[in-house]
Design an enzyme around this catalytic site. Structure first.
Site, PDB file in Angstrom:
ATOM      1  N   GLY A   1       0.850  -1.193   0.000  1.00 24.62           N
ATOM      2  CA  GLY A   1       0.000   0.000   0.000  1.00 24.62           C
ATOM      3  C   GLY A   1       0.879   1.234   0.000  1.00 24.62           C
ATOM      4  N   SER A   2       1.208   1.728   1.215  1.00 24.67           N
ATOM      5  CA  SER A   2       2.108   2.885   1.300  1.00 24.67           C
ATOM      6  C   SER A   2       3.450   2.568   0.645  1.00 24.67           C
ATOM      7  CB  SER A   2       2.333   3.253   2.773  1.00 24.67           C
ATOM      8  OG  SER A   2       1.110   3.578   3.374  1.00 24.67           O
TER       9      SER A   2
ATOM     10  N   GLU B   1      -2.925  13.963  -9.385  1.00 21.67           N
ATOM     11  CA  GLU B   1      -4.003  13.286  -8.647  1.00 21.67           C
ATOM     12  C   GLU B   1      -4.259  13.996  -7.316  1.00 21.67           C
ATOM     13  OE1 GLU B   1      -3.251   9.138  -7.953  1.00 21.67           O
ATOM     14  OE2 GLU B   1      -4.805   8.966  -6.425  1.00 21.67           O
ATOM     15  N   ARG B   2      -3.182  14.251  -6.546  1.00 18.91           N
ATOM     16  CA  ARG B   2      -3.364  14.856  -5.215  1.00 18.91           C
ATOM     17  C   ARG B   2      -3.911  16.275  -5.317  1.00 18.91           C
ATOM     18  NH1 ARG B   2       2.068  12.075  -3.551  1.00 18.91           N
ATOM     19  NH2 ARG B   2       1.207  10.181  -2.630  1.00 18.91           N
TER      20      ARG B   2
ATOM     21  N   ALA C   1      -4.794   8.000  -2.190  1.00 19.16           N
ATOM     22  CA  ALA C   1      -3.764   8.799  -2.887  1.00 19.16           C
ATOM     23  C   ALA C   1      -2.551   9.005  -1.983  1.00 19.16           C
ATOM     24  CB  ALA C   1      -4.328  10.138  -3.362  1.00 19.16           C
TER      25      ALA C   1
ATOM     26  N   THR D   1     -10.478   2.080  -7.575  1.00 19.61           N
ATOM     27  CA  THR D   1     -11.681   2.871  -7.840  1.00 19.61           C
ATOM     28  C   THR D   1     -12.113   2.674  -9.291  1.00 19.61           C
ATOM     29  OG1 THR D   1     -11.020   4.483  -6.185  1.00 19.61           O
ATOM     30  CG2 THR D   1     -12.632   5.225  -7.823  1.00 19.61           C
TER      31      THR D   1
ATOM     32  N   THR E   1      -1.371   8.047   2.199  1.00 15.20           N
ATOM     33  CA  THR E   1      -1.944   8.482   3.482  1.00 15.20           C
ATOM     34  C   THR E   1      -1.322   9.800   3.968  1.00 15.20           C
ATOM     35  OG1 THR E   1      -0.260   7.292   4.712  1.00 15.20           O
ATOM     36  CG2 THR E   1      -2.267   6.059   4.183  1.00 15.20           C
TER      37      THR E   1
END
Ligand code: FAD
Length: 399
Positions: free
Chosen positions: A133-134, A247-248, A376, A160, A378
């Site tokens: 993940g991260s 994205e962020r 996006a 998503t 953490t």
């Protein structure tokens, strides 16, 4: 120093048209759609008609050739009605198709992008894996070269739009021994691969961001021709980190739109709700919450739009490790994600018991906000990025 914080006439018109559409088309179906966790049918055809889908794409692909400020504004405006569906539109158009546009060949773009602009195709992007993940660079999905094909095996989680996607961009290890330097970017059309049983998309149940479909994606000996590798062999990290910046920044609009609605609904409710013979808005502890919501929204808005404007001012409009955009993008979503959760909680508190029911839209706005401290990258990871970029030797201070 010239500072102009006003939107242009064109940007105001965009905001106006998106808001009118969201209130007329989306709002009436949101309560039911959220309950059954279904994305409204035709969402992408509707956003295509509004010109949102290809908002930054060149006109030759069916786009509007606008910038990331306009993208952010469009996402913020959709999120005033639905944070979740704003994320879904962003995941398709910014995470998937815009990333593809920045890296694919002209022939590939001419074939794919017009379908994304009309809303005929929905996209998704696969980075996260069950055990990565991260630590995204620790991904285990492999793309092994066999003759002139790649054979893909592995899985992606929390994707998503996965359950409804026609098109997917994803990252896989093409040289596992090289670590982050052995990652490449691929794309494929989902229908044919699903029919052959080479890929599976399974819907994940969530308590927030309902209506935005999320999937576990499993690749089983999925075959892709070499031309489906984009951005260069083993060059996936640059594609991934650069894509995460836009994205962020643009997805900060999801939390901003939600924050704005939390404030607007709370103001209205606080003025109408009478206790002890007075509107609750007359009590100082309620006023404190409203004032905090306002300050956080305005501060978050500045962080997000200044990052978007900075991105638009760059020739390559790209970020990634070692760029100022990386810090600004991470700061935008870090701040907005955290104040968004706080604002959502305060909005529920102002609504009292009614805020705890699903009949009041405020419950959805609250539930959706928490995602932005996780998705996006953490909050913890965003702080690491900001600190890393501040400590860069050539950091010249754009403070
Ligand atoms: C609704 C939803 C939609 C999503 N959409 C997508 C999508 O479209 N595509 C996609 O690829 N991914 C998507 N994601 C995945 C998302 O980006 C990941 O969930 C996120 O990056 C965190 O990974 P993780 O869940 O594995 O948490 P972990 O990495 O396991 O983290 C767990 C906790 O540990 C903390 N942590 C981890 N490492 C460190 C460290 N070094 N220092 C301090 N703290 C640390 C984290 O901050 C977190 O608090 C989505 C997630 C959700 C919930």
């Amino acid at each position: 120093m010239a500072l102009d914080f006003n939107f242009t006439e064109e940007q105001r018109m965009l905001e106006d048209s998106v808001y009118k559409w969201a209130m007329a088309w989306l709002e009436p179906q949101m309560e039911h759609a959220y309950e059954i966790d279904e994305m409204p049918k035709d969402l992408f055809k509707q956003t295509g008609d509004l010109g949102i889908n290809g908002i930054v794409f060149e006109e030759k692909y069916g786009g509007a050739a606008l910038g990331y400020v306009e993208t952010l504004l469009a996402y913020e405006t959709i999120a005033r009605v639905s944070n979740a569906l704003s994320m879904t539109v962003g995941a398709s158009q910014t995470l998937c198709f815009d990333n593809f546009r920045r890296n694919a060949t002209e022939e590939q773009k001419l074939r794919v992008l017009p379908k994304s602009c009309t809303g005929e195709w929905i996209g998704c992007l696969g980075i996260t894996e069950p055990n990565a993940g991260s630590d995204a660079m620790g991904m285990a999905t492999k793309a092994e070269k066999k003759g002139d094909k790649y054979i893909i095996n592995g899985s992606k989680i929390f994707i998503t739009n996965g359950p409804v996607a026609d098109f997917m961009v994803f990252y896989a290890k093409t040289d596992p021994a090289a670590g982050p330097k052995g990652i490449s970017t691929f794309f494929f059309e989902t229908a044919e691969k699903k029919a052959k049983g080479q890929v599976k998309f399974e819907k994940i149940k969530k308590w927030g961001m309902r209506t935005s479909p999320t999937a576990l994606v499993t690749f089983e000996d999925m075959e892709l021709p070499e031309e489906n590798l984009i951005g260069g062999l083993n060059k996936g990290v640059a594609v991934l980190t650069s894509g995460l910046c836009t994205e962020r920044i643009t997805l900060s609009g999801c939390t901003l739109g939600g924050q704005r609605t939390c404030l607007e609904l709370s103001l209205k409710y606080a003025k109408e709700r009478v206790q002890f013979g007075k509107p609750i808005a007359s009590f100082q502890s309620i006023q404190e919450k409203l004032a905090n919501m306002y300050c956080n929204y305005k501060a978050g808005k500045f962080l997000a739009y200044s990052a978007a404007a900075y991105c638009d001012s760059l020739t390559n409009k790209a970020g990634g490790k070692g760029t100022d955009l990386d810090r600004m993008a991470a700061a935008s979503l870090l701040f907005n994600g955290e104040v968004g959760t706080k604002t959502g909680l305060d909005a529920i508190q102002i609504h009292g018991g009614y805020g705890y029911t699903t009949e009041y839209a405020i419950s959805r706005h609250f539930l959706d906000q928490k995602l932005w401290e996780i998705g996006a990258g953490t909050s913890e990871i965003r702080r690491m990025i900001i600190a890393r970029e501040l400590m860069r030797d050539d950091f010249k201070s754009g403070l």
